[in-house]
Design a protein around this motif. Structure first.
Motif, PDB file in Angstrom:
ATOM      1  N   ILE A 219       0.859  -1.183   0.000  1.00  0.00           N
ATOM      2  CA  ILE A 219       0.000   0.000   0.000  1.00  0.00           C
ATOM      3  C   ILE A 219       0.898   1.236   0.000  1.00  0.00           C
ATOM      4  N   PRO A 220       0.964   1.976  -1.105  1.00  0.00           N
ATOM      5  CA  PRO A 220       1.905   3.087  -1.208  1.00  0.00           C
ATOM      6  C   PRO A 220       1.524   4.267  -0.310  1.00  0.00           C
ATOM      7  N   ILE A 221       2.559   4.962   0.163  1.00  0.00           N
ATOM      8  CA  ILE A 221       2.390   6.162   0.974  1.00  0.00           C
ATOM      9  C   ILE A 221       3.114   7.312   0.282  1.00  0.00           C
ATOM     10  N   VAL A 222       2.416   8.419   0.079  1.00  0.00           N
ATOM     11  CA  VAL A 222       3.004   9.608  -0.530  1.00  0.00           C
ATOM     12  C   VAL A 222       3.174  10.668   0.547  1.00  0.00           C
ATOM     13  N   ASN A 223       4.397  11.146   0.733  1.00  0.00           N
ATOM     14  CA  ASN A 223       4.642  12.209   1.692  1.00  0.00           C
ATOM     15  C   ASN A 223       4.240  13.553   1.100  1.00  0.00           C
TER      16      ASN A 223
ATOM     17  N   LYS B   7      -1.884   7.745   2.438  1.00  0.00           N
ATOM     18  CA  LYS B   7      -1.834   6.316   2.152  1.00  0.00           C
ATOM     19  C   LYS B   7      -2.877   6.038   1.074  1.00  0.00           C
ATOM     20  N   ILE B   8      -2.440   5.491  -0.062  1.00  0.00           N
ATOM     21  CA  ILE B   8      -3.320   5.320  -1.211  1.00  0.00           C
ATOM     22  C   ILE B   8      -3.871   3.894  -1.211  1.00  0.00           C
ATOM     23  N   ILE B   9      -5.074   3.746  -0.710  1.00  0.00           N
ATOM     24  CA  ILE B   9      -5.724   2.439  -0.674  1.00  0.00           C
ATOM     25  C   ILE B   9      -6.278   2.080  -2.047  1.00  0.00           C
ATOM     26  N   SER B  10      -6.911   3.055  -2.690  1.00  0.00           N
ATOM     27  CA  SER B  10      -7.434   2.866  -4.037  1.00  0.00           C
ATOM     28  C   SER B  10      -7.413   4.205  -4.748  1.00  0.00           C
TER      29      SER B  10
ATOM     30  N   ILE C  87       0.800   8.088  -8.196  1.00  0.00           N
ATOM     31  CA  ILE C  87       0.945   6.770  -7.565  1.00  0.00           C
ATOM     32  C   ILE C  87      -0.438   6.145  -7.404  1.00  0.00           C
ATOM     33  N   THR C  88      -0.574   4.875  -7.805  1.00  0.00           N
ATOM     34  CA  THR C  88      -1.860   4.179  -7.768  1.00  0.00           C
ATOM     35  C   THR C  88      -1.881   3.129  -6.670  1.00  0.00           C
ATOM     36  N   GLY C  89      -2.974   3.095  -5.914  1.00  0.00           N
ATOM     37  CA  GLY C  89      -3.126   2.122  -4.842  1.00  0.00           C
ATOM     38  C   GLY C  89      -3.577   0.766  -5.344  1.00  0.00           C
TER      39      GLY C  89
ATOM     40  N   ILE D  22     -13.016   5.002  -8.374  1.00  0.00           N
ATOM     41  CA  ILE D  22     -13.049   5.267  -6.939  1.00  0.00           C
ATOM     42  C   ILE D  22     -11.686   5.772  -6.484  1.00  0.00           C
ATOM     43  N   LEU D  23     -11.678   6.602  -5.458  1.00  0.00           N
ATOM     44  CA  LEU D  23     -10.459   6.900  -4.712  1.00  0.00           C
ATOM     45  C   LEU D  23     -10.746   6.675  -3.234  1.00  0.00           C
TER      46      LEU D  23
END
Length: 230
Positions: free
Chosen positions: A98-102, A109-112, A118-120, A128-129
């Motif tokens: 699960i990517p995290i963007v600072n 935190k990009i769940i979807s 960056i894509t979750g 959806i986001l």
């Protein structure tokens, strides 16, 4: 029939899922279940700090958990009419996927969905986001949202200002404009931001089933009672 996305924020639980073999739900893991034809879901409701398991016979039990707080969210997405009877699917996505963007003063935190290129990992059948956002006091964040999408934010720590003040334990429904802007009022503010493309289809509900017409609901009950749904 729909999709359940269940990110676990803290702690872990070990529930007993029906029809699919679900693993332990650990902190920061994302569980995705496509609840379609032939799948009977074991629910995972949460009270703050207290995960509760509802059994098929109506009894309630507390699943196994680590010491301290257990906190998670379960988002149900309605499937479009033409996909309500697809094959069910199950996927556990570990925290390191699960990517995290600072961002200045926090992180996303990009769940979807896609943020900052960056894509979750959470995948749905409609747009959806779904972001889990952390901000320090006074930090502002601006997030683009597709114009016309429905959305909401839910604050689970601290408070934010997004045209109005939203404090811990409260949810705000967003306008359908193409941007979300907010500022953290308290330190270590955490909230989820969810938005999605409207289906613009009729919705019929009955018991655990979500379909498009009353006739489809009656058929779903008949299929369940005949043992055709798992």
């Amino acid at each position: 029939m729909g999709i359940a996305m269940s990110p676990i924020a803290e702690g872990w639980v070990s529930p007993d899922w029906s029809s699919m073999s679900g693993g332990d739900l650990k902190a920061h893991l994302l569980e995705v279940r496509e609840l379609a034809e032939g799948y009977v879901s074991g629910p995972l409701p949460f009270e703050e700090g207290h995960p509760i398991q509802l059994n098929d016979d109506g009894s309630i039990e507390m699943p196994e958990q680590t010491e301290g707080l257990v906190r998670g969210f379960q988002l149900w997405l309605n499937l479009p009419k033409e996909k309500k009877m697809i094959e069910p699917a199950y996927n556990d996505i570990p925290a390191d996927k699960i990517p995290i963007v600072n961002v200045p003063g926090g992180q996303v935190k990009i769940i979807s969905g896609t943020f900052s290129g960056i894509t979750g990992p959470g995948v749905s059948h409609t747009g959806i986001l779904y972001y889990d956002i952390l901000l320090d006091t006074g930090s502002e964040i601006i997030i683009p949202i597709e114009n016309g999408w429905n959305g909401f934010c839910y604050v689970y720590e601290g408070s934010i200002s997004c045209g109005q003040s939203v404090s811990k334990g409260h949810l705000a429904v967003l306008s359908t404009e193409d941007i979300f802007r907010c500022t953290a009022i308290k330190n270590n503010t955490r909230f989820i931001l969810v938005a999605g493309m409207p289906l613009n289809e009729p919705v019929a509900r009955g018991g655990p089933f979500v379909m498009n017409t009353k006739g489809e609901i009656l058929q779903a009950f008949e299929d369940y009672q005949a043992g055709r749904l798992g």
